[in-house]
Design an enzyme around this catalytic site. Structure first.
Site, mmCIF file in Angstrom:
data_model
loop_
_atom_site.group_PDB
_atom_site.id
_atom_site.type_symbol
_atom_site.label_atom_id
_atom_site.label_comp_id
_atom_site.label_asym_id
_atom_site.label_seq_id
_atom_site.Cartn_x
_atom_site.Cartn_y
_atom_site.Cartn_z
ATOM 1 N N SER A 100 0.858 -1.187 0.000
ATOM 2 C CA SER A 100 0.000 0.000 0.000
ATOM 3 C C SER A 100 0.893 1.235 0.000
ATOM 4 O O SER A 100 2.025 1.188 0.495
ATOM 5 C CB SER A 100 -0.849 0.003 1.277
ATOM 6 O OG SER A 100 -1.507 1.238 1.434
ATOM 7 N N TYR B 9 -1.616 -1.502 10.344
ATOM 8 C CA TYR B 9 -1.606 -1.628 8.881
ATOM 9 C C TYR B 9 -0.346 -0.990 8.286
ATOM 10 O O TYR B 9 0.340 -1.596 7.462
ATOM 11 C CB TYR B 9 -2.861 -0.958 8.329
ATOM 12 C CG TYR B 9 -3.101 -1.145 6.840
ATOM 13 C CD1 TYR B 9 -3.638 -2.317 6.341
ATOM 14 C CD2 TYR B 9 -2.811 -0.122 5.937
ATOM 15 C CE1 TYR B 9 -3.876 -2.481 4.981
ATOM 16 C CE2 TYR B 9 -3.041 -0.274 4.577
ATOM 17 C CZ TYR B 9 -3.583 -1.453 4.107
ATOM 18 O OH TYR B 9 -3.820 -1.612 2.752
HETATM 19 N N1 LIG Z 1 -8.936 -1.058 -0.725
HETATM 20 C C1 LIG Z 1 -7.952 -0.150 -0.714
HETATM 21 O O1 LIG Z 1 -8.203 1.047 -0.792
HETATM 22 C C2 LIG Z 1 -6.518 -0.598 -0.617
HETATM 23 C C3 LIG Z 1 -5.507 0.373 -0.718
HETATM 24 C C4 LIG Z 1 -4.169 -0.017 -0.683
HETATM 25 C C5 LIG Z 1 -3.866 -1.365 -0.541
HETATM 26 N N2 LIG Z 1 -4.864 -2.284 -0.450
HETATM 27 C C6 LIG Z 1 -4.498 -3.693 -0.311
HETATM 28 O O2 LIG Z 1 -5.055 -4.412 -1.390
HETATM 29 C C7 LIG Z 1 -5.165 -5.780 -1.008
HETATM 30 C C8 LIG Z 1 -6.500 -6.335 -1.452
HETATM 31 O O3 LIG Z 1 -7.530 -5.705 -0.725
HETATM 32 P P1 LIG Z 1 -8.890 -5.237 -1.393
HETATM 33 O O4 LIG Z 1 -8.978 -3.778 -1.166
HETATM 34 O O5 LIG Z 1 -9.033 -5.757 -2.752
HETATM 35 O O6 LIG Z 1 -9.943 -5.892 -0.372
HETATM 36 P P2 LIG Z 1 -11.062 -6.993 -0.534
HETATM 37 O O7 LIG Z 1 -11.610 -7.176 0.856
HETATM 38 O O8 LIG Z 1 -12.029 -6.677 -1.606
HETATM 39 O O9 LIG Z 1 -10.258 -8.306 -0.946
HETATM 40 C C9 LIG Z 1 -9.412 -8.953 -0.044
HETATM 41 C C10 LIG Z 1 -9.747 -10.441 -0.007
HETATM 42 O O10 LIG Z 1 -8.856 -11.050 0.926
HETATM 43 C C11 LIG Z 1 -9.577 -12.016 1.666
HETATM 44 N N3 LIG Z 1 -8.928 -12.274 2.951
HETATM 45 C C12 LIG Z 1 -8.948 -11.528 4.072
HETATM 46 N N4 LIG Z 1 -8.280 -12.145 5.055
HETATM 47 C C13 LIG Z 1 -7.812 -13.310 4.536
HETATM 48 C C14 LIG Z 1 -7.066 -14.385 5.078
HETATM 49 N N5 LIG Z 1 -6.664 -14.397 6.351
HETATM 50 N N6 LIG Z 1 -6.768 -15.427 4.268
HETATM 51 C C15 LIG Z 1 -7.190 -15.443 2.972
HETATM 52 N N7 LIG Z 1 -7.918 -14.464 2.426
HETATM 53 C C16 LIG Z 1 -8.229 -13.406 3.206
HETATM 54 C C17 LIG Z 1 -10.962 -11.413 1.828
HETATM 55 O O11 LIG Z 1 -11.937 -12.418 2.092
HETATM 56 C C18 LIG Z 1 -11.165 -10.730 0.487
HETATM 57 O O12 LIG Z 1 -11.871 -11.607 -0.406
HETATM 58 C C19 LIG Z 1 -4.890 -5.828 0.482
HETATM 59 O O13 LIG Z 1 -3.598 -6.287 0.735
HETATM 60 C C20 LIG Z 1 -5.035 -4.381 0.907
HETATM 61 O O14 LIG Z 1 -4.280 -4.078 2.055
HETATM 62 C C21 LIG Z 1 -6.181 -1.932 -0.474
#
Ligand SMILES: NC(=O)c1ccc[n+]([C@@H]2O[C@H](COP(=O)([O-])OP(=O)(O)OC[C@H]3O[C@@H](n4cnc5c(N)ncnc54)[C@H](O)[C@@H]3O)[C@@H](O)[C@H]2O)c1
Length: 325
Positions: A144, A157
């Site tokens: 991130s 985080y």
């Molecule tokens: N959403 C944002 O704005 C944002 C910004 C920067 C970085 N990120 C990063 O992007 C990545 C993806 O997140 P996203 O935003 O697509 O969220 P999301 O919740 O849509 O997808 C994440 C998926 O990970 C799964 N998950 C959670 N814990 C888990 C575990 N212990 N084992 C296996 N699966 C698990 C969830 O069920 C979900 O389906 C993450 O690493 C997040 O930190 C997100």
């Protein structure tokens, strides 16, 4: 890596948000894809999409913090697609917001456990298998922009994502010799389901000092709706993997953002710089307050007490109890 045809791609968090975007893009590019996710409902919805397209995609229900289950998932990949992955996407992640001083052990154990521990488990499980297979490959991890700095309401985080950045640089330097590339994606907002992360929080790690309820989750939902589309983000990540760059920053002005960020760190090293930095923070807060008066997605944040501590200090008592037992 430039040719994705027939490659096996393993994607944690592959059933939602950024991970599902990667599954779609790399499936279209010719990969055999495994989506691994803790949520069965997310896996079912994602698989309906891929079944319609008759794409070679396999689903595994996996909690990435469970090392035994992770090893079993790696065995399953080899059984189903005949090889360890050539592409490992560590994308699953969770977040929750509250002041650093209200963070409990459980807030740290959950967020750091998934965001850093889960990535480490992926590396320790798959890297030796990838090396043994001798086919080279690419490790593609989602960190991130928040990994480049601390945040008052994102202590676990920010710590986890900063560690992930350095972890990936370490592996980048050491895996070159095996023909395995490493890239780490550092986005800001993504239009995803991450506001629902709290639903996957394990029962034994429930104790939190943060104010988290339906209202705060709705504030988060509105914020994430403004984020980048996961498929667009995955296309940017794909280009970074093709170019074999370590950091993939999905912003048009990423070089300037990085320079400004290092100026922030340099500012923190002198008394005058500290003042400059405080002034910049005040300016940002004023701009934010102005936006809150308009149609900003942050508009509901203050009313919902989003990013605040639980008002009754109940988590302190819970932490004390946990220590006594
Ligand atoms: N959403 C944002 O704005 C944002 C910004 C920067 C970085 N990120 C990063 O992007 C990545 C993806 O997140 P996203 O935003 O697509 O969220 P999301 O919740 O849509 O997808 C994440 C998926 O990970 C799964 N998950 C959670 N814990 C888990 C575990 N212990 N084992 C296996 N699966 C698990 C969830 O069920 C979900 O389906 C993450 O690493 C997040 O930190 C997100």
């Amino acid at each position: 890596m430039k040719d994705f045809q027939g490659k096996v791609a393993f994607i944690t968090g592959g059933a939602s948000g950024a991970g599902l975007g990667q599954a779609k893009v790399f499936s279209e590019a010719g990969c055999k894809v495994v989506i691994a996710d803790i949520r069965q409902d997310h896996l079912d919805q994602a698989m309906a999409y891929f079944r319609d397209r008759k794409a070679p995609v396999h689903a595994i229900k996996l909690d990435i913090t469970d090392r035994k289950a992770y090893a079993a998932a790696a065995d399953e990949v080899e059984r189903v697609f005949g090889s360890p992955p050539q592409l490992l996407f560590s994308t699953a992640g969770v977040n929750t917001f509250g002041p650093a001083e209200a963070s409990t052990y459980e807030d740290f154990d959950w967020v750091v456990g998934v965001c850093l521990g889960g990535v480490i488990n992926g590396m320790v499980t798959f890297v030796p298998r990838m090396i043994k297979a001798g086919k080279g490959g690419h490790i593609a991890t989602v960190s991130s922009w928040g990994g480049f700095m601390g945040g008052a309401t994102t202590a676990p985080y920010s710590a986890a994502k900063a560690a992930v950045n350095n972890l990936m640089e370490s592996y980048y330097l050491s895996l070159k010799a095996y023909g395995i590339g490493v890239s780490v994606l550092c986005p800001t907002g993504i239009n995803s389901n991450i506001h629902e992360a709290t639903f996957t929080r394990p029962k034994h790690l429930k104790n939190t000092g943060y104010n988290v309820n339906e209202k705060t989750l709705e504030v988060e939902h509105q914020i994430y709706l403004q984020g980048i589309d996961p498929v667009e983000l995955a296309r940017i990540f794909k280009k970074g993997i093709e170019d074999d760059v370590l950091y993939v920053l999905p912003f048009p002005d990423s070089q300037k953002m990085l320079r400004d960020n290092f100026e922030r760190i340099a500012n923190y090293t002198t008394a005058e710089g500290m003042k400059r930095q405080e002034e910049a923070a005040r300016k940002r807060a004023a701009e934010m307050a102005q936006r809150q008066g308009g149609a900003s997605p942050f508009a509901g944040a203050a009313e919902a007490d989003w990013g605040k501590a639980k008002p009754d200090l109940s988590w302190v008592a819970d932490s004390a109890r946990a220590k006594r037992h």
